[in-house]
Design a protein around this motif. Structure first.
Motif, PDB file in Angstrom:
ATOM      1  N   PRO A 129      44.292 -47.901  32.919  1.00 59.43           N
ATOM      2  CA  PRO A 129      42.767 -47.552  31.693  1.00 59.43           C
ATOM      3  C   PRO A 129      41.462 -48.184  31.999  1.00 59.43           C
ATOM      4  O   PRO A 129      40.780 -46.952  31.841  1.00 59.43           O
ATOM      5  CB  PRO A 129      43.679 -49.196  30.886  1.00 59.43           C
ATOM      6  N   MET A 130      41.210 -48.515  33.022  1.00 54.28           N
ATOM      7  CA  MET A 130      39.966 -49.167  33.094  1.00 54.28           C
ATOM      8  C   MET A 130      39.003 -48.053  33.675  1.00 54.28           C
ATOM      9  O   MET A 130      37.805 -47.544  34.175  1.00 54.28           O
ATOM     10  CB  MET A 130      39.843 -50.530  34.077  1.00 54.28           C
ATOM     11  N   TRP A 131      40.005 -47.454  34.808  1.00 50.93           N
ATOM     12  CA  TRP A 131      39.281 -46.541  35.920  1.00 50.93           C
ATOM     13  C   TRP A 131      39.246 -45.220  35.302  1.00 50.93           C
ATOM     14  O   TRP A 131      38.534 -44.261  35.752  1.00 50.93           O
ATOM     15  CB  TRP A 131      40.115 -46.336  37.185  1.00 50.93           C
ATOM     16  N   SER A 132      40.677 -45.067  34.613  1.00 53.48           N
ATOM     17  CA  SER A 132      40.686 -44.068  33.562  1.00 53.48           C
ATOM     18  C   SER A 132      38.896 -43.611  32.653  1.00 53.48           C
ATOM     19  O   SER A 132      38.449 -42.965  32.359  1.00 53.48           O
ATOM     20  CB  SER A 132      41.801 -43.838  32.310  1.00 53.48           C
ATOM     21  N   GLU A 133      38.749 -44.541  31.882  1.00 56.13           N
ATOM     22  CA  GLU A 133      37.253 -45.037  31.730  1.00 56.13           C
ATOM     23  C   GLU A 133      36.375 -44.127  31.884  1.00 56.13           C
ATOM     24  O   GLU A 133      35.498 -43.712  32.088  1.00 56.13           O
ATOM     25  CB  GLU A 133      37.027 -46.338  30.822  1.00 56.13           C
ATOM     26  N   VAL A 134      36.471 -44.720  33.393  1.00 58.01           N
ATOM     27  CA  VAL A 134      35.074 -44.631  34.204  1.00 58.01           C
ATOM     28  C   VAL A 134      35.575 -42.864  35.196  1.00 58.01           C
ATOM     29  O   VAL A 134      34.170 -41.950  35.053  1.00 58.01           O
ATOM     30  CB  VAL A 134      35.002 -45.365  36.238  1.00 58.01           C
ATOM     31  N   ALA A 135      36.817 -42.724  34.614  1.00 60.96           N
ATOM     32  CA  ALA A 135      36.564 -41.284  35.298  1.00 60.96           C
ATOM     33  C   ALA A 135      36.246 -40.473  33.959  1.00 60.96           C
ATOM     34  O   ALA A 135      36.118 -39.033  34.097  1.00 60.96           O
ATOM     35  CB  ALA A 135      38.144 -40.592  35.557  1.00 60.96           C
ATOM     36  N   GLN A 136      36.235 -40.440  32.092  1.00 61.39           N
ATOM     37  CA  GLN A 136      36.271 -40.014  31.353  1.00 61.39           C
ATOM     38  C   GLN A 136      33.952 -39.748  31.625  1.00 61.39           C
ATOM     39  O   GLN A 136      33.734 -39.301  31.060  1.00 61.39           O
ATOM     40  CB  GLN A 136      36.659 -40.566  30.185  1.00 61.39           C
ATOM     41  N   LYS A 137      33.833 -40.872  31.867  1.00 60.92           N
ATOM     42  CA  LYS A 137      32.243 -41.202  32.104  1.00 60.92           C
ATOM     43  C   LYS A 137      31.492 -40.265  32.807  1.00 60.92           C
ATOM     44  O   LYS A 137      30.594 -39.627  32.508  1.00 60.92           O
ATOM     45  CB  LYS A 137      32.033 -42.068  32.387  1.00 60.92           C
ATOM     46  N   HIS A 138      32.075 -40.486  34.289  1.00 61.44           N
ATOM     47  CA  HIS A 138      31.587 -39.423  35.263  1.00 61.44           C
ATOM     48  C   HIS A 138      32.061 -38.302  34.738  1.00 61.44           C
ATOM     49  O   HIS A 138      30.873 -37.131  35.363  1.00 61.44           O
ATOM     50  CB  HIS A 138      31.960 -40.003  36.308  1.00 61.44           C
ATOM     51  N   SER A 139      33.194 -37.843  34.467  1.00 66.53           N
ATOM     52  CA  SER A 139      33.894 -36.317  34.660  1.00 66.53           C
ATOM     53  C   SER A 139      34.552 -35.594  33.719  1.00 66.53           C
ATOM     54  O   SER A 139      34.538 -34.859  33.233  1.00 66.53           O
ATOM     55  CB  SER A 139      34.194 -36.142  35.877  1.00 66.53           C
ATOM     56  N   HIS A 140      34.776 -36.243  32.332  1.00 67.90           N
ATOM     57  CA  HIS A 140      35.459 -36.100  31.482  1.00 67.90           C
ATOM     58  C   HIS A 140      36.391 -35.607  31.782  1.00 67.90           C
ATOM     59  O   HIS A 140      36.867 -34.488  30.908  1.00 67.90           O
ATOM     60  CB  HIS A 140      34.442 -34.829  30.510  1.00 67.90           C
ATOM     61  N   SER A 141      37.215 -35.686  32.383  1.00 73.01           N
ATOM     62  CA  SER A 141      38.443 -35.562  33.336  1.00 73.01           C
ATOM     63  C   SER A 141      39.130 -36.939  33.312  1.00 73.01           C
ATOM     64  O   SER A 141      39.133 -38.280  33.178  1.00 73.01           O
ATOM     65  CB  SER A 141      38.692 -34.958  34.366  1.00 73.01           C
ATOM     66  N   SER A 142      40.783 -35.834  33.031  1.00 72.13           N
ATOM     67  CA  SER A 142      41.841 -37.748  33.243  1.00 72.13           C
ATOM     68  C   SER A 142      41.706 -37.587  34.750  1.00 72.13           C
ATOM     69  O   SER A 142      40.948 -37.017  36.074  1.00 72.13           O
ATOM     70  CB  SER A 142      43.070 -36.995  32.708  1.00 72.13           C
ATOM     71  N   LEU A 143      42.574 -38.900  35.001  1.00 75.17           N
ATOM     72  CA  LEU A 143      42.056 -39.481  35.965  1.00 75.17           C
ATOM     73  C   LEU A 143      43.646 -39.029  37.144  1.00 75.17           C
ATOM     74  O   LEU A 143      44.902 -39.961  36.414  1.00 75.17           O
ATOM     75  CB  LEU A 143      42.386 -41.530  36.310  1.00 75.17           C
ATOM     76  N   THR A 144      44.268 -38.955  38.524  1.00 75.79           N
ATOM     77  CA  THR A 144      45.103 -39.511  38.613  1.00 75.79           C
ATOM     78  C   THR A 144      45.526 -39.796  40.230  1.00 75.79           C
ATOM     79  O   THR A 144      44.468 -40.806  40.197  1.00 75.79           O
ATOM     80  CB  THR A 144      45.331 -37.691  39.618  1.00 75.79           C
ATOM     81  N   TYR A 145      46.227 -41.001  40.404  1.00 75.92           N
ATOM     82  CA  TYR A 145      46.196 -41.516  40.569  1.00 75.92           C
ATOM     83  C   TYR A 145      47.330 -41.714  41.820  1.00 75.92           C
ATOM     84  O   TYR A 145      48.957 -41.416  41.704  1.00 75.92           O
ATOM     85  CB  TYR A 145      46.701 -43.184  39.931  1.00 75.92           C
TER      86      TYR A 145
END
Length: 629
Positions: free
Chosen positions: A509-525
């Motif tokens: 969840p925390m890195w998903s927030e980073v992804a949203q801020k940087h690229s407005h996209s979901s995070l794959t992991y």
């Protein structure tokens, strides 16, 4: 040697005979594309070459054929240069005769060779006389090179500039206790493009590394208990000096010219002799004013007080005398923290600084090693300064001995300050120390969570890589975390010896927030286990993990990386070495020819040169006859 022959044939007016004029006319009748292919054909034996000791084919003589050939082959020849103290004056003459050659240089290695020494001096630190002599050699070499490179003008020579590799050693360093092949003149691997040479790095190291059982013996004697042999190899940090009226050396050389031609600076760990941090700071502030990237590698000092001198700048206590630095005000401000970091030029975009332990085979094990635990890099002063420097960089590999968590917190605090300029940091690789195998997973997971908070304050972030190892004979551990933002997509990778991610419910969840801020996209992991075993990790002293790092070229010079991966196996049998050496993928070589001006004055074999030219003329005449009659 080529440069003298080239200048004699091109600078002096010549009267062409009718036959030579016909040949020139025939050459100019060829299409430009065909002429380029012919020149590439002539030079093809020199690309992807095989090394053979110091001997390598020379392109320089072909530059004497005509002016068009001169430009083509000088571009190849001057592309990579190796300069020794004896060749610097000749290099200056060649460049001043035709300074357009500055525009051809892309990589230049200044290989400073200090005075030699004999036994039993190899078992003791340098005396004052030797220190002064070496300081004079070092200063003369630096000033000579800077005096030549300052002739560079971007509008005339192109704006690309060059990468400077700087090394200091004595020819005697490998003639006594140490036989490290990478410090010798015939070592063929200097840049990443050389990894495609054949035979490869594996064979070269196996053929040139001394047997481990005789490594600790020199002339029948075992290593000195006081480690004097290593103190001699490490040397006294070299200072820029100038002579006083009575012949005495005076510190703080203030006549350094600005040399904006130097765009990159490399100082490799395999060359152990250091430049005094105050003198290096002067070079960065006054000469390398347009530096864009800096790879700084060094070996930790054997004594804690010497490491303290490097870190903060204090008085140096020698084993024989109590020595003050020449200028007291300089002594109190000559450390890495207070002097070098502030001297980094504003143009710098990439900075990598790594410190390494003394290899175990190079020291007396009964006397220990000045390792990371003795470093003062964890002090808050350094953390704040490194965090502040990172704000204006695009790529950073900070010191491994620094507290990773405290460093990340410093970046967060800077980002929250209204006076702070927005960070330019795009790529960062950070190593963390793990305290035990039982707690390493939770420690690493906590740092990954802190890194997510840090990434929120880095608006231009592209790659964040965090890694750490814990070595234990029975239960080692290693972790790599990588966040990557590319093409408006964000991904995350967790690597360990397990196929699960620690703290997954909080990290994603925390890195998903980073992804949203940087690229407005979901995070794959994804969680990917290492293919190596824990036993492999321990046996390699952690180096088997290096090749899995995405930003390994930021953390290590490519040549240094392979040497580090190979180093733990110097104690193994040849069969064990062959399983681990040189596991990286060799790179495709370019024109790997290096012009060494160290042996200037050695002429090429005229008979071989004449035969090559006659063969080529025959091929060209046959082509002209077939296509043009």
């Amino acid at each position: 040697m080529f440069p003298m022959a080239m200048d004699m044939t091109t600078d002096s007016p010549e009267v062409d005979s009718p036959s030579s004029m016909d040949k020139a006319a025939s050459w100019t009748r060829l299409p430009v594309e065909l002429r380029q292919k012919i020149l590439n054909f002539v030079g093809s034996p020199f690309s992807g070459r095989q090394y053979d000791g110091l001997a390598s084919p020379k392109l320089a003589p072909f530059a004497t054929v005509c002016r068009e050939w001169q430009v083509f082959f000088e571009t190849c020849t001057f592309r990579r240069l190796v300069l020794d103290p004896d060749s610097l004056a000749r290099f200056d003459t060649i460049i001043r005769r035709r300074d357009s050659r500055l525009g051809y240089i892309r990589k230049l290695w200044l290989r400073i060779k200090l005075s030699t020494y004999n036994c039993p001096d190899c078992n003791y630190p340098e005396d004052v006389v030797t220190q002064n002599l070496n300081n004079g050699i070092f200063t003369d070499c630096i000033l000579s090179l800077l005096g030549t490179l300052k002739l560079w003008v971007p509008a005339r020579h192109g704006a690309q500039g060059l990468v400077l590799m700087l090394s200091v050693s004595s020819p005697s360093d490998t003639a006594h206790w140490f036989s490290r092949c990478e410090m010798k003149d015939n070592y063929p691997f200097h840049y990443a493009e050389d990894l495609g040479l054949s035979p490869g790095m594996v064979e070269f190291h196996q053929a040139n590394t001394a047997h481990p059982f005789i490594q600790g013996v020199h002339r029948g004697d075992s290593m000195p208990w006081h480690n004097g042999h290593f103190k001699r190899l490490h040397g006294t940090p070299l200072r820029l000096v100038r002579r006083g009226k009575r012949g005495r050396f005076i510190s703080q050389h203030r006549s350094l010219p600005a040399v904006p031609m130097v765009k990159g600076l490399v100082m490799r760990r395999q060359f152990r002799r250091e430049i005094h941090v105050g003198s290096l700071s002067c070079l960065l502030a006054r000469s390398f004013v347009a530096l864009e990237w800096f790879c700084f590698e060094r070996t930790l000092c054997l004594k804690p007080r010497h490491q303290l001198t490097f870190d903060q700048g204090t008085y140096v206590m020698c084993s024989h005398t109590l020595q003050r630095l020449s200028d007291e005000t300089d002594a109190l401000s000559s450390g890495f923290q207070s002097r070098l970091l502030p001297s980094l030029p504003k143009t710098l975009r990439q900075f990598s600084f790594t410190q390494w332990d003394i290899p175990r085979k190079e020291r007396n094990p009964t006397h220990g090693n000045g390792g990371p635990g003795l470093s003062l890099h964890a002090q808050a002063n350094l953390l704040r300064k490194m965090a502040k420097v990172s704000q204006r960089l695009e790529q950073l590999c900070p010191p491994w001995q620094m507290d990773a968590g405290a460093f990340l917190q410093s970046i967060i605090e800077l980002g929250e300050s209204p006076e702070t300029v927005e960070s330019s940091l795009k790529r960062i690789i950070l190593r963390c120390s793990l305290s035990s195998s039982q707690t390493s997973s939770m420690e690493f997971g906590s740092l990954v969570l802190l890194a997510a908070k840090t990434a929120l304050s880095l608006p231009q972030l592209e790659v964040f890589e965090l890694w750490g190892t814990y070595l234990d004979e029975h239960d080692s551990s290693a972790y790599i975390f990588r966040y990557m933002h590319e093409d408006r997509r964000a991904s995350m990778v967790w690597r360990s010896f397990e196929n699960t991610m620690t703290c997954q419910a909080r990290i994603i969840p925390m890195w998903s927030e980073v992804a949203q801020k940087h690229s407005h996209s979901s995070l794959t992991y994804n969680a990917v286990p290492f293919t190596e075993t824990k036993a492999d990790l321990y046996k390699s002293e952690g180096s088997c993990i290096y090749r899995h790092l995405l930003l390994k070229d930021l953390a290590f010079d490519p040549i240094t990386q392979i040497i580090l991966e190979n180093e733990p196996y110097d104690w193994c049998s040849d069969d064990e070495k062959s399983q681990v050496l040189n596991q990286g993928n060799p790179l495709t070589p370019h024109y790997a020819h290096t012009l060494s001006l160290a042996g200037i004055g050695q002429d090429d074999d005229p008979a071989l040169l004449q035969a090559d030219i006659m063969t080529f003329e025959t091929e060209v005449n046959a082509f002209l006859q077939h296509h043009y009659g």
